[in-house]
Design an enzyme around this catalytic site. Structure first.
Site, PDB file in Angstrom:
ATOM      1  CD  GLU A   1      -2.801  -1.012   2.476  1.00  0.00           C
ATOM      2  OE1 GLU A   1      -3.943  -0.677   2.156  1.00  0.00           O
ATOM      3  OE2 GLU A   1      -2.448  -1.221   3.655  1.00  0.00           O
TER       4      GLU A   1
ATOM      5  CG  ASP B   1      -4.507   2.963   2.122  1.00  0.00           C
ATOM      6  OD1 ASP B   1      -4.767   4.173   2.247  1.00  0.00           O
ATOM      7  OD2 ASP B   1      -4.971   2.080   2.846  1.00  0.00           O
TER       8      ASP B   1
HETATM    9  C1  PEP Z   1      -6.623  -0.636   0.077  1.00  0.00           C
HETATM   10  O1  PEP Z   1      -6.028   0.315   0.606  1.00  0.00           O
HETATM   11  O2  PEP Z   1      -6.723  -0.799  -1.149  1.00  0.00           O
HETATM   12  C2  PEP Z   1      -7.295  -1.631   0.925  1.00  0.00           C
HETATM   13  C3  PEP Z   1      -7.813  -2.728   0.437  1.00  0.00           C
HETATM   14  O3  PEP Z   1      -7.391  -1.300   2.238  1.00  0.00           O
HETATM   15  P1  PEP Z   1      -8.505  -0.303   2.825  1.00  0.00           P
HETATM   16  O4  PEP Z   1      -9.285  -1.099   3.818  1.00  0.00           O
HETATM   17  O5  PEP Z   1      -7.629   0.746   3.426  1.00  0.00           O
HETATM   18  O6  PEP Z   1      -9.336   0.172   1.677  1.00  0.00           O
HETATM   19 MG    MG Z   2      -5.657   0.186   2.796  1.00  0.00          MG
END
Ligand code: PEP
Ligand code: MG
Length: 866
Positions: free
Chosen positions: A720, A744
């Site tokens: 991320e 992220d």
């Molecule tokens: C992401 O960041 O793509 C992810 C899957 O985590 P989040 O729960 O932060 O969306």
């Molecule tokens: Mg995430």
């Protein structure tokens, strides 16, 4: 009747301010001015004067904060707080200064009774709609009551009106009326926005302008608007290429001018390329913003035609939907009481919208309701309402005059987009009015198989429609760009906007065929038409059911690459639903859902039960990827106090919280490990940025594993943060797998807050920089024979699937409803073609180019498989 001839021009003990008549003549109520902007007190409350003299005098001492370029109007900021706008004539702005001679300059201090503007009354009367001159309080919140005089007045001698000052009026002005106050004008900016400053860019400008103490104006030729008011900015009705400038007066005028001019030059957060030519993947059904122009389909007998607002077919029965009027009394309690009621209603409406937003899964719908919240804070709407209250109106009456006036102003404009926004003002206005009138706004109750016909459906009504009963709807207002159309598309309800008003006379219960794709409503379909509509609906449903029927088979590309399509879930119920949709396992269990909305952290036992329930639902053969707690300063938990951070996204978040709270972390790990025998258990850590973090988390897990004697668990990390992608090879030496958190990864790669309204469109996971991060992660993993999945939103986006597969991703963890379609898509693809596509898009320079290339690829894939 002669007005009293008090000559006091300062605040009295009672905190009143007396204004002198600026002209001789007859006083009239504002309601009689032949201009709705004044008559409906949208500019502010005050009085109108039919002049017999031709030299406008200052009614009060103060500073000229604004002298209009056309020299027909100016504003004086009085020392006591109220800002008095003096506007000679109606539509006199169109004279562009002819007939007016200003005697003062902007920024100058003036004494009460000083001459300000001389005008040629005959010439102005001939050239303009009226010579009626308006004197209004522009900042209504500075006064609690306005007592205008009546009858004839003599300029500079008689009282025009007495203002009761609000408690804070004098003090609140001090900041901006200091001697450091200066008026600044930016260089002209040519508007780049293809539709001018319509709702979204106008909202961005208004929000940015509100950050400054200064009075900020957006100037377009001889017209200008309060830049802090969304409504006023939209009402300027700007177009692409218009030259505008920012004018600010106050303590931070220089900063405001340069920052806001820069914002305007950049398009106020609008993705200009996309706004000019929508990316194919996001293109809506072709329809003009102008309902009339869009009616290219000629209406045949038995047909009513409108604009295609949301595609799809429906056969159902007519239900006429009418919004009941809300009654409010004209007069209310004291201004103080009525103002408190208005404040409370605005606050409550904001909270209602927040609740509605929280219930929506779709970001675009939530954005519309956020725009409504922004309207609740609109200073011009508020001031107009306060002006009404100050004049003795009840809060409901004053608020209704304010919002209907603002909506009427937008509706009168020659700009379809702005006319659409008038509906939003009416919608949010009605929400507040219902609260003030104590009327409950209930969801629309309808029978099964309904096709709703309405003059207008508010976004709130649309968001609350019972999808199981309403098959489609038609409105006589609105177009393809209306929010109601956007909402219909996101709900998947076929809809026609701007339909012929004859639809309002269709008999209740009569059977119709609604074709949202062509914008045609068949009002008297015969048996053949009904059969044909039902056949087409069946074909569409068939495709969906074929996908569902095949959803339980593994997804393999045409040339044999196996792609695991798994589900993103929160609990065992989601998991079971995922399995019925064909999920091959769980690629992301967001464990923080167990920790949310409670006062204490869940115990090990409670957690173990929840994780084991998910594992049990899957069974020992299927993969279960559990992500450890992913919270932080941006989503705090009540029982997990974290220090307030300036940059919560860059602070204690994700795995960093777990490492800072090892006891809580170990409890969670033990609970997770207890599910190991029940499924193919995988554990991953969120937001890993460094090898040290990874090793520390991995080490703690190893200790708990050893203590519990649980050996066979795969351990991976979410990619991320760019540093993890850049060091993917090093991480792959030690980890069993990677899962890309594209949400992220996008925010951290592009340095764009994922929830930022202004950046939302640019924070695109299909940006080539993000794709390069994913490519790097796949390369690093493959060097050590490790697999890479994607669990962020990108995996559920059909446009992105080919490029992800081409980059080397072999697991797609998607939202449950998307599973059948994504599996079917994988089966239509060839790995070789996807790899070629991935090589190409990595060379592109923007998300828009990537989207265009991917759309072309999808179109070819579609034609070769159908
Ligand atoms: C992401 O960041 O793509 C992810 C899957 O985590 P989040 O729960 O932060 O969306
Ligand atoms: Mg995430």
């Amino acid at each position: 009747m002669q007005a009293s001839s008090t000559k006091k021009n300062q605040t009295t003990q009672l905190r009143q301010l007396t204004l002198l008549a600026p002209l001789s003549g007859l006083l009239l109520p504002l309601e009689q001015v032949p201009d709705p902007v004044f008559a409906q007190k949208m500019v502010g409350d005050g009085i109108s004067l039919d002049p017999t003299s031709n030299e406008l005098l200052a009614p009060v001492a103060g500073r000229i904060t604004q002298l209009h370029d056309a020299h027909h109007a100016l504003t004086i900021a009085s020392d006591a707080g109220p800002e008095i706008l003096l506007h000679i004539g109606v539509d006199t702005v169109l004279l562009k200064g002819a007939g007016f001679s200003p005697l003062v300059k902007q920024g100058e201090r003036v004494a009460a009774g000083q001459a300000l503007i001389r005008f040629d009354a005959d010439a102005v009367a001939l050239g303009a709609r009226s010579l009626l001159t308006q004197i209004v309080v522009a900042n209504g919140e500075s006064v609690t009551r306005i007592a205008p005089a009546r009858g004839r007045v003599v300029a500079g001698q008689d009282t025009l009106m007495v203002l009761d000052l609000a408690e804070t009026a004098a003090t609140s002005r001090q900041g901006s009326d200091s001697s450091s106050t200066s008026t600044q004008r930016s260089a002209p900016v040519r508007l780049p926005n293809p539709a001018g400053l319509h709702a979204r860019p106008a909202a961005v400008l208004a929000a940015a302008a509100k950050k400054y103490l200064s009075d900020v104006r957006l100037v377009l030729g001889a017209k200008e608007a309060n830049a802090k008011s969304l409504v006023a900015v939209m009402a300027l009705s700007t177009k692409q290429g218009d030259e505008v400038l920012i004018q600010a007066s106050g303590p931070d005028a220089a900063e405001a001018t340069s920052a806001l001019a820069e914002l305007l030059a950049q398009g106020c957060g609008e993705n200009l390329a996309e706004a000019a030519s929508p990316a194919p993947a996001r293109a809506e059904p072709a329809a003009s913003a102008n309902p009339v122009a869009a009616r290219t389909v000629a209406a045949a007998a038995g047909e009513l035609v409108g604009v295609s607002a949301s595609p799809g077919l429906a056969v159902g029965q007519i239900v006429q939907f009418r919004v009941g009027a809300i009654d409010v009394k004209k007069t209310g309690g004291t201004p103080k009481h009525e103002r408190a009621r208005l404040d409370a209603a605005l606050h409550e409406a904001h909270a209602q919208l927040e609740t509605l937003k929280a219930a929506l899964s779709d970001a675009s719908k939530a954005q519309i309701l956020s725009a409504h919240q922004e309207l609740l804070a609109d200073p011009d709407l508020f001031e107009a309402a306060i002006a009404g209250i100050s004049a003795g109106d009840s809060a409901g009456y004053a608020w209704r005059s304010a919002y209907t006036g603002a909506a009427a102003q937008l509706e009168a404009l020659d700009n379809a987009l702005l006319r659409e926004r008038a509906h939003d003002i009416r919608d949010v206005g009605r929400r507040v009015l219902a609260l003030l009138a104590g009327v409950a706004q209930t969801a629309i109750q309808v029978p099964d198989n309904s096709i709703l016909i309405a003059e207008e459906l508010s976004p709130s009504d649309t968001a609350a429609l019972d999808r199981s009963k309403v098959l489609g709807f038609c409105t006589t207002t609105g177009g393809a760009t209306s929010h109601v159309a956007i909402l219909a598309r996101s709900l998947g309800i076929p809809a026609i906007c701007g339909i012929d008003a004859a639809a309002l006379n269709l008999a209740e219960g009569s059977q119709v065929v609604l074709d949202g794709s062509s914008g045609v409503l068949q009002t008297a379909p015969d048996a053949a038409a009904l059969d044909s509509a039902r056949l087409r609906m069946a074909q569409q449903a068939q495709r969906r059911s074929e996908e569902a029927a095949q959803a339980h088979l593994p997804a393999t590309t045409l040339d044999g690459q196996r792609i695991e399509v798994v589900a993103n879930v929160r609990n065992a119920a989601d998991t079971l639903e995922g399995l019925t949709h064909g999920a091959e396992g769980v690629g992301l269990l967001r464990s923080e859902f167990l920790f949310d909305e409670r006062d204490t952290a869940p115990s090990e036992e409670e957690q173990a039960q929840a994780y084991s329930a998910v594992a049990q639902a899957l069974g020992p053969e299927r993969v279960l990827v559990i992500r450890t707690l992913d919270v932080g300063g941006d989503k705090p938990l009540p029982y997990l106090p974290l220090p307030k951070e300036d940059n919560p996204f860059l602070g204690l978040r994700g795995v960093r919280v777990s490492l800072a709270r090892p006891a809580m972390f170990r409890t969670q790990l033990r609970a997770i490990l207890r599910a190991a025998p029940l499924a193919q258990l995988h554990i991953m850590f969120p937001m890993i940025a460094t090898l040290d973090e990874w090793r520390e988390a991995r080490g703690i897990l190893a200790e708990e594993q050893a203590a519990l004697g649980v050996g066979d668990v795969k351990v991976g990390l979410m990619i991320e943060v760019p540093s993890a992608a850049l060091l993917a090879e090093q991480f792959a030496r030690e980890a069993d797998f990677f899962s890309i958190g594209s949400n992220d990864l996008t925010q951290y790669t592009l340095a764009m807050d994922r929830g930022h309204p202004q950046l939302a469109k640019q924070a695109d996971a299909l940006h080539p920089a993000v794709l390069k991060m994913i490519a790097m992660s796949c390369e690093g993993a493959s060097q050590h024979g490790k697999w890479v999945g994607v669990c962020g939103g990108l995996a559920s986006e059909p446009l992105a699937v080919p490029v992800l597969i081409g980059l080397g991703v072999t697991e797609l963890s998607v939202s449950v409803p998307a599973i059948p379609a994504i599996k079917a898509q994988v089966k239509r693809l060839s790995l070789a073609a996807c790899q070629q596509l991935a090589r190409e898009v990595l060379l592109l320079g923007s998300a828009r180019e990537v989207r265009a290339r991917l759309a072309a690829f999808a179109a070819i894939a579609e034609t070769t498989t159908t």
